[in-house]
Design a protein around this motif. Structure first.
Motif, PDB file in Angstrom:
ATOM      1  N   UNK A  24     -96.739  30.530  10.880  1.00 46.09           N
ATOM      2  CA  UNK A  24     -97.002  30.808   9.464  1.00 46.09           C
ATOM      3  C   UNK A  24     -96.123  31.919   8.916  1.00 46.09           C
ATOM      4  N   UNK A  25     -95.728  31.784   7.659  1.00 41.03           N
ATOM      5  CA  UNK A  25     -95.005  32.818   6.927  1.00 41.03           C
ATOM      6  C   UNK A  25     -96.004  33.486   5.990  1.00 41.03           C
ATOM      7  N   UNK A  26     -96.207  34.780   6.174  1.00 43.52           N
ATOM      8  CA  UNK A  26     -97.202  35.509   5.385  1.00 43.52           C
ATOM      9  C   UNK A  26     -96.511  36.532   4.488  1.00 43.52           C
ATOM     10  N   UNK A  27     -96.997  36.626   3.260  1.00 44.13           N
ATOM     11  CA  UNK A  27     -96.433  37.580   2.304  1.00 44.13           C
ATOM     12  C   UNK A  27     -97.556  38.226   1.504  1.00 44.13           C
ATOM     13  N   UNK A  28     -97.223  39.354   0.905  1.00 45.16           N
ATOM     14  CA  UNK A  28     -98.164  40.029   0.037  1.00 45.16           C
ATOM     15  C   UNK A  28     -99.107  40.953   0.779  1.00 45.16           C
ATOM     16  N   UNK A  29     -99.867  41.706   0.001  1.00 43.74           N
ATOM     17  CA  UNK A  29    -100.798  42.671   0.557  1.00 43.74           C
ATOM     18  C   UNK A  29    -101.879  41.997   1.394  1.00 43.74           C
ATOM     19  N   UNK A  30    -102.305  40.806   0.959  1.00 41.47           N
ATOM     20  CA  UNK A  30    -103.357  40.080   1.665  1.00 41.47           C
ATOM     21  C   UNK A  30    -102.810  39.165   2.759  1.00 41.47           C
ATOM     22  N   UNK A  34     -97.667  31.481   2.942  1.00 39.76           N
ATOM     23  CA  UNK A  34     -96.885  30.857   1.871  1.00 39.76           C
ATOM     24  C   UNK A  34     -95.965  29.755   2.385  1.00 39.76           C
ATOM     25  N   UNK A  35     -95.956  29.540   3.669  1.00 39.46           N
ATOM     26  CA  UNK A  35     -95.118  28.501   4.243  1.00 39.46           C
ATOM     27  C   UNK A  35     -95.187  28.541   5.753  1.00 39.46           C
TER      28      UNK A  35
END
Length: 364
Positions: A24-30, A34-35
């Motif tokens: 998994x590709x994780x972004x943001x504070x939470x 996202x992909x």
């Protein structure tokens, strides 16, 4: 149509069916997903008992990830890994819990790529190799010491080295310790991940010959992962070529090197240096441009089409399904019409009686 990767499953030792490994590709504070990086994206293949199946491709194609998934070093996202332990029904290793998987850990082992990072610097050689024995039922320390000494002898090291620490050894010697560690519980299948890529040429040749000797002595099956096709040509029975997380061609070694059916395979073979001065310089028939496909943003259609000089509109919109062409399993829309010339050992060398896998070390 028949599938060379999975036909004869009853006679295979290990069979992968549509194996996927997505990160998994994780972004943001939470840290929202996202992909995904599709490192392994639906691979099927069968490894036959006693053979050496090589897995080749450029860096980042997913071959190491596939090898680690098959031995459950990392968890597959989807698919089945069928292990044929005997005459009974196969066991799906992909869906076993750690406790149920433990009995199979002794039968499927891995040789890691980096001989410096894969050995614990705080442990002696006897503890590094003996751990596999102790974990799988050998409790008598005298027996552990005797078997470690025997294994060191098998890989060309002195038994008295068992009391030393990894810092005292060269890269080639460390790799031999890694091989001994993999062989300690007497496995059936060994996944060798780039196990000679970090070694000097002379040490590399000795290690290859060692692997072949051990295969004959212990009746081993190898999944040999490498980017070096000159090595693969000598050690392999069959070769699977990976690109962007998928197998694009699979065939017996000699036909694949003589007449590849996929443009990517032909390009890899054209890049193989031929150091023999008696051989005429082969023209580079196929050069690749562009960048390796991004596993997080795979191109539409055939993933290879942005770099392929033979790509058509069909290649840009439709992903080719694997099919058998002239004995090769190949995923290319134009495999029947394209004629790629491969590279093979020169006839003069074959006439002199050299044996593949034996002449690389010199004097063997």
């Amino acid at each position: 149509m028949a599938d060379l990767a999975t036909t004869g499953s009853r006679s295979s030792l290990l069979q992968a069916q549509n194996v996927r490994v997505h990160f998994p590709i994780r972004k943001g504070f939470l840290k929202r997903v996202v992909g995904h990086v599709r490192a392994v994206d639906g691979i099927s293949l069968a490894i036959r008992p006693g053979e050496t199946l090589s897995l080749v491709g450029e860096s980042g194609c997913g071959k190491t990830t596939l090898g680690q998934a098959l031995v459950r070093v990392i968890e597959p996202t989807d698919g089945r890994i069928l292990y044929h332990r005997g005459a009974g029904d196969p066991v799906d290793l992909a869906h076993l819990g750690e406790a149920a998987l433990r009995p199979y850990r002794s039968e499927i082992r891995m040789i890691f790529q980096d001989p410096f990072a894969s050995l614990n610097p705080r442990r002696r050689v006897i503890d590094i190799i003996g751990e596999g024995l102790r974990n799988f039922g050998v409790t008598d320390e005298a027996e552990v010491e005797a078997r470690v000494a025997a294994l060191l002898g098998k890989v060309g090291l002195r038994p008295e080295y068992m009391s030393r620490y990894p810092y005292a050894f060269s890269g080639g010697e460390r790799q031999r310790i890694g091989i001994a560690r993999a062989l300690a519980p007497r496995p059936k299948l060994v996944v060798a991940d780039e196990c000679v890529s970090a070694l000097d040429v002379s040490v590399r040749a000795q290690t290859l010959n060692l692997l072949q000797d051990l295969q004959e002595e212990f009746d081993l099956t190898y999944l040999f992962i490498s980017h070096d096709l000159s090595v693969v040509e000598y050690i392999s029975d069959r070769v699977a070529v990976m690109y962007a997380g998928r197998i694009v061609e699979l065939a017996e070694t000699e036909p694949l090197f003589a007449r590849p059916r996929h443009p990517y395979t032909a390009a890899l073979l054209a890049a193989v240096p031929r150091p023999d001065p008696r051989m005429a310089r082969a023209p580079r028939r196929l050069r690749l441009g562009g960048e390796v496909a991004d596993p997080a943003n795979r191109p539409t259609g055939c993933a290879f089409h942005p770099r392929c000089p033979f790509a058509t509109d069909l290649c840009r919109v439709e992903d080719p399904a694997p099919r058998v062409v002239s004995g090769h399993q190949v995923a290319c829309h134009h495999a029947e019409t394209l004629d790629h010339k491969g590279v093979m050992a020169d006839a003069a060398r074959q006439e002199r009686g050299f044996s593949p896998g034996r002449d690389v070390a010199g004097g063997r």
